[in-house]
Motif scaffolding. Structure first.
Motif, PDB file in Angstrom:
ATOM      1  N   VAL A  35       0.836  -1.201   0.000  1.00 22.35           N
ATOM      2  CA  VAL A  35       0.000   0.000   0.000  1.00 22.35           C
ATOM      3  C   VAL A  35       0.872   1.253   0.000  1.00 22.35           C
ATOM      4  CG1 VAL A  35      -1.586   1.383   1.382  1.00 22.35           C
ATOM      5  CG2 VAL A  35      -2.021  -1.047   1.052  1.00 22.35           C
ATOM      6  N   THR A  36       1.897   1.267   0.841  1.00 25.40           N
ATOM      7  CA  THR A  36       2.782   2.430   0.923  1.00 25.40           C
ATOM      8  C   THR A  36       3.454   2.694  -0.411  1.00 25.40           C
ATOM      9  OG1 THR A  36       3.192   2.029   3.280  1.00 25.40           O
ATOM     10  CG2 THR A  36       4.771   3.417   2.114  1.00 25.40           C
ATOM     11  N   LEU A  37       3.938   1.642  -1.066  1.00 29.46           N
ATOM     12  CA  LEU A  37       4.575   1.807  -2.374  1.00 29.46           C
ATOM     13  C   LEU A  37       3.601   2.381  -3.392  1.00 29.46           C
ATOM     14  CD1 LEU A  37       6.715  -1.463  -2.674  1.00 29.46           C
ATOM     15  CD2 LEU A  37       7.563   0.878  -2.472  1.00 29.46           C
ATOM     16  N   GLU A  38       2.374   1.864  -3.403  1.00 35.29           N
ATOM     17  CA  GLU A  38       1.394   2.342  -4.378  1.00 35.29           C
ATOM     18  C   GLU A  38       1.025   3.801  -4.133  1.00 35.29           C
ATOM     19  OE1 GLU A  38       0.192   1.368  -7.088  1.00 35.29           O
ATOM     20  OE2 GLU A  38       0.774  -0.723  -7.192  1.00 35.29           O
ATOM     21  N   VAL A  39       0.764   4.156  -2.871  1.00 31.01           N
ATOM     22  CA  VAL A  39       0.355   5.527  -2.563  1.00 31.01           C
ATOM     23  C   VAL A  39       1.497   6.500  -2.845  1.00 31.01           C
ATOM     24  CG1 VAL A  39      -0.361   7.104  -0.730  1.00 31.01           C
ATOM     25  CG2 VAL A  39      -1.391   4.828  -0.899  1.00 31.01           C
ATOM     26  N   LEU A  40       2.714   6.144  -2.404  1.00 28.17           N
ATOM     27  CA  LEU A  40       3.853   7.019  -2.643  1.00 28.17           C
ATOM     28  C   LEU A  40       4.155   7.144  -4.128  1.00 28.17           C
ATOM     29  CD1 LEU A  40       6.334   6.079   0.239  1.00 28.17           C
ATOM     30  CD2 LEU A  40       4.956   8.138   0.010  1.00 28.17           C
ATOM     31  N   SER A  41       4.029   6.031  -4.858  1.00 27.18           N
ATOM     32  CA  SER A  41       4.298   6.101  -6.299  1.00 27.18           C
ATOM     33  C   SER A  41       3.274   6.984  -6.996  1.00 27.18           C
ATOM     34  CB  SER A  41       4.296   4.701  -6.913  1.00 27.18           C
ATOM     35  OG  SER A  41       2.984   4.169  -6.970  1.00 27.18           O
ATOM     36  N   HIS A  42       2.034   6.905  -6.532  1.00 25.58           N
ATOM     37  CA  HIS A  42       0.984   7.747  -7.101  1.00 25.58           C
ATOM     38  C   HIS A  42       1.303   9.219  -6.860  1.00 25.58           C
ATOM     39  CE1 HIS A  42      -3.204   8.590  -8.361  1.00 25.58           C
ATOM     40  NE2 HIS A  42      -3.122   9.572  -7.472  1.00 25.58           N
ATOM     41  N   ASP A  43       1.697   9.552  -5.629  1.00 25.74           N
ATOM     42  CA  ASP A  43       1.991  10.929  -5.272  1.00 25.74           C
ATOM     43  C   ASP A  43       3.262  11.413  -5.960  1.00 25.74           C
ATOM     44  OD1 ASP A  43       1.754  13.370  -3.953  1.00 25.74           O
ATOM     45  OD2 ASP A  43       2.932  12.700  -2.248  1.00 25.74           O
ATOM     46  N   ALA A  44       4.343  10.607  -5.860  1.00 25.13           N
ATOM     47  CA  ALA A  44       5.618  11.026  -6.437  1.00 25.13           C
ATOM     48  C   ALA A  44       5.551  11.106  -7.957  1.00 25.13           C
ATOM     49  CB  ALA A  44       6.718  10.060  -6.006  1.00 25.13           C
ATOM     50  N   SER A  45       4.877  10.135  -8.579  1.00 21.07           N
ATOM     51  CA  SER A  45       4.762  10.165 -10.033  1.00 21.07           C
ATOM     52  C   SER A  45       4.048  11.425 -10.489  1.00 21.07           C
ATOM     53  CB  SER A  45       4.000   8.929 -10.533  1.00 21.07           C
ATOM     54  OG  SER A  45       4.721   7.749 -10.276  1.00 21.07           O
ATOM     55  N   GLY A  46       2.957  11.772  -9.786  1.00 23.39           N
ATOM     56  CA  GLY A  46       2.221  12.978 -10.151  1.00 23.39           C
ATOM     57  C   GLY A  46       3.082  14.226 -10.058  1.00 23.39           C
ATOM     58  N   ALA A  47       3.917  14.291  -9.012  1.00 23.46           N
ATOM     59  CA  ALA A  47       4.782  15.459  -8.842  1.00 23.46           C
ATOM     60  C   ALA A  47       5.827  15.533  -9.957  1.00 23.46           C
ATOM     61  CB  ALA A  47       5.464  15.392  -7.475  1.00 23.46           C
ATOM     62  N   PHE A  48       6.454  14.427 -10.276  1.00 20.56           N
ATOM     63  CA  PHE A  48       7.468  14.425 -11.338  1.00 20.56           C
ATOM     64  C   PHE A  48       6.854  14.732 -12.706  1.00 20.56           C
ATOM     65  CE2 PHE A  48      10.170  11.769  -8.413  1.00 20.56           C
ATOM     66  CZ  PHE A  48      11.229  12.660  -8.364  1.00 20.56           C
ATOM     67  N   ILE A  49       5.651  14.190 -12.936  1.00 13.48           N
ATOM     68  CA  ILE A  49       4.975  14.455 -14.212  1.00 13.48           C
ATOM     69  C   ILE A  49       4.657  15.940 -14.331  1.00 13.48           C
ATOM     70  CG2 ILE A  49       2.839  14.075 -15.499  1.00 13.48           C
ATOM     71  CD1 ILE A  49       2.925  11.169 -14.363  1.00 13.48           C
ATOM     72  N   MET A  50       4.262  16.572 -13.225  1.00 10.00           N
ATOM     73  CA  MET A  50       3.982  18.010 -13.248  1.00 10.00           C
ATOM     74  C   MET A  50       5.250  18.799 -13.550  1.00 10.00           C
ATOM     75  SD  MET A  50       2.252  20.401 -10.297  1.00 10.00           S
ATOM     76  CE  MET A  50       0.737  19.431 -10.374  1.00 10.00           C
ATOM     77  N   VAL A  51       6.372  18.395 -12.938  1.00 12.40           N
ATOM     78  CA  VAL A  51       7.646  19.073 -13.201  1.00 12.40           C
ATOM     79  C   VAL A  51       8.021  18.930 -14.672  1.00 12.40           C
ATOM     80  CG1 VAL A  51      10.124  19.041 -12.722  1.00 12.40           C
ATOM     81  CG2 VAL A  51       8.490  18.860 -10.839  1.00 12.40           C
ATOM     82  N   GLU A  52       7.839  17.733 -15.220  1.00  9.28           N
ATOM     83  CA  GLU A  52       8.136  17.504 -16.639  1.00  9.28           C
ATOM     84  C   GLU A  52       7.286  18.406 -17.530  1.00  9.28           C
ATOM     85  OE1 GLU A  52       7.741  13.906 -19.970  1.00  9.28           O
ATOM     86  OE2 GLU A  52       7.414  13.497 -17.831  1.00  9.28           O
ATOM     87  N   GLN A  53       6.000  18.520 -17.232  1.00  6.78           N
ATOM     88  CA  GLN A  53       5.101  19.351 -18.034  1.00  6.78           C
ATOM     89  C   GLN A  53       5.459  20.825 -17.917  1.00  6.78           C
ATOM     90  OE1 GLN A  53       1.370  18.071 -16.383  1.00  6.78           O
ATOM     91  NE2 GLN A  53       1.156  16.335 -17.802  1.00  6.78           N
ATOM     92  N   LEU A  54       5.833  21.272 -16.708  1.00  2.51           N
ATOM     93  CA  LEU A  54       6.246  22.670 -16.523  1.00  2.51           C
ATOM     94  C   LEU A  54       7.519  22.967 -17.304  1.00  2.51           C
ATOM     95  CD1 LEU A  54       5.569  23.218 -12.704  1.00  2.51           C
ATOM     96  CD2 LEU A  54       4.384  24.310 -14.617  1.00  2.51           C
ATOM     97  N   ALA A  55       8.460  22.024 -17.307  1.00  2.00           N
ATOM     98  CA  ALA A  55       9.698  22.215 -18.071  1.00  2.00           C
ATOM     99  C   ALA A  55       9.399  22.332 -19.556  1.00  2.00           C
ATOM    100  CB  ALA A  55      10.657  21.055 -17.806  1.00  2.00           C
ATOM    101  N   GLN A  56       8.496  21.490 -20.053  1.00  2.00           N
ATOM    102  CA  GLN A  56       8.113  21.579 -21.456  1.00  2.00           C
ATOM    103  C   GLN A  56       7.485  22.935 -21.772  1.00  2.00           C
ATOM    104  OE1 GLN A  56       5.492  18.234 -21.780  1.00  2.00           O
ATOM    105  NE2 GLN A  56       7.152  16.740 -22.102  1.00  2.00           N
ATOM    106  N   TYR A  57       6.614  23.399 -20.892  1.00  2.00           N
ATOM    107  CA  TYR A  57       5.937  24.689 -21.110  1.00  2.00           C
ATOM    108  C   TYR A  57       6.941  25.842 -21.110  1.00  2.00           C
ATOM    109  CZ  TYR A  57       3.055  28.779 -20.131  1.00  2.00           C
ATOM    110  OH  TYR A  57       2.481  30.021 -20.172  1.00  2.00           O
TER     111      TYR A  57
END
Length: 370
Positions: A130-152
């Protein structure tokens, strides 16, 4: 070593025709707190201490043993006042007595330590997953946002500063993308490694073993601002499960639902006992699955794979492996979905013997005590 083992294993011989115990070894005294000479008189009180959820289960097997059929090891709990239940594995076999009548010979192994250790291990594994899934969900979302901001930012940079900053933005974008991939690879490796181990089936209360993982999922997703709820049956529902593998299936289904549900949406899990099976449903009010994709969602490397709403990637193995694990439990995994309205994944597995209720007291008396 042989003396120690003999002192903790109760052995008894039951004369089926006479309906009584004709022999019990000395371990009966220290292990079950009885007297060898009084074993038959003590049987009703001893059997009354059998855990209520195990009485019908034991009665069903005892009736079969008395008919000379289906011998096999079973596990039952004996209640103790103010202490944890005492677990026993009963291993029976038949023997012909001196008078030619059938005798049931049974050895009772005290497996309490192993069962409590297994329960703690299963709880630890579910919390880790559960911890891995929740953290991966949260961390993945944060990294994806950083990637999108860099592209913008790269697209919006004026030509004058582009050469000096573009390289740094490229590095930020690539690092974020690789971090998301690493996180998902870690989850996939953990899941496939768990699937590769041998099945270890136990008769368990489905609601009881799901309570811990679902409560932890609820807490984790609440901290991330997501809406997750669950409901469990009021009565015990017994099934035969590999607890670690089955809880991982439910965790994966919840994680999958979260991928395709907007932040303001809802995901919920319902565990129920039906007359002939147990059911776990993972439902959401997310974007749903297009009708053309529905026949392919459980295929290995399915063509139905797609990015999650927050850019989460998938290799298309998760639902295929979930279906495989459920089928190992003689169950089924199905899905219904309406695009734009949400999806429901349904897991059905057979009930274990004595799964939903106790036998009536008079029937237990008739089957067990005579």
């Amino acid at each position: 070593m042989a003396r120690v083992q003999a002192s903790t294993q109760v052995q008894f011989v039951y004369d089926i025709a006479a309906g009584q115990v004709v022999f019990v070894n000395a371990a009966y005294g220290p292990v079950l707190l009885g007297t060898c000479a009084g074993v038959n008189a003590e049987l009703p009180a001893l059997l009354a201490r059998i855990h209520p959820d195990d009485q019908a289960y034991l009665a069903e097997h005892w009736a079969r043993w008395m008919r000379g059929e289906q011998l096999g090891e079973i596990e039952v709990r004996l209640q103790r006042v103010g202490e944890l239940a005492q677990w026993f594995a009963a291993i029976p076999y038949y023997h012909v007595g001196e008078a030619g009548g059938p005798l049931l010979v049974c050895t009772l192994h005290d497996i309490s330590a192993a069962k409590h250790h297994q329960a703690n291990s299963d709880l630890f594994n579910s919390r880790k997953n559960v911890t891995l899934e929740v953290l991966s969900h949260d961390a993945s979302g944060a990294f994806i946002m950083v990637e999108q901001l860099a592209q913008y930012l790269r697209d919006e940079l004026p030509e004058a500063v582009r050469p000096q900053v573009a390289q740094m933005l490229d590095m930020l974008e690539n690092t974020s993308r690789e971090s998301v991939k690493m996180i998902r690879d870690l989850i996939n490796i953990e899941f496939t490694a768990a699937v590769a181990t041998n099945l270890k089936m136990d008769r368990v209360d489905l609601g009881d073993i799901m309570r811990g993982p679902l409560a932890q999922l609820q807490l984790g997703y609440k901290l991330l601002g997501h809406h997750f709820t669950y409901s469990l049956p009021a009565e015990a529902v017994y099934v035969n499960l590999d607890v670690s593998k089955f809880t991982q299936v439910v965790i994966n289904l919840v994680s999958n639902a979260m991928k395709f549900t907007r932040d303001e949406g809802h995901v919920w899990v319902t565990v129920t006992g039906l007359p002939d099976r147990a059911r776990v449903q993972v439902a959401d009010d997310g974007i749903g699955i297009p009708a053309a994709m529905l026949p392919h969602v459980f295929e290995r490397f399915t063509r139905a794979r797609r990015l999650g709403l927050r850019g989460e990637e998938t290799i298309g193995l998760g639902l295929s492996l979930c279906k495989t694990i459920v089928e190992w439990h003689d169950g089924t995994l199905s899905v219904s979905s309406v695009e734009g309205k949400g999806s429901v994944f349904t897991v059905d597995i057979p009930l274990a013997e004595g799964a939903l209720s106790r036998l009536p007291d008079e029937l237990v008396d008739a089957v067990v005590f005579q």
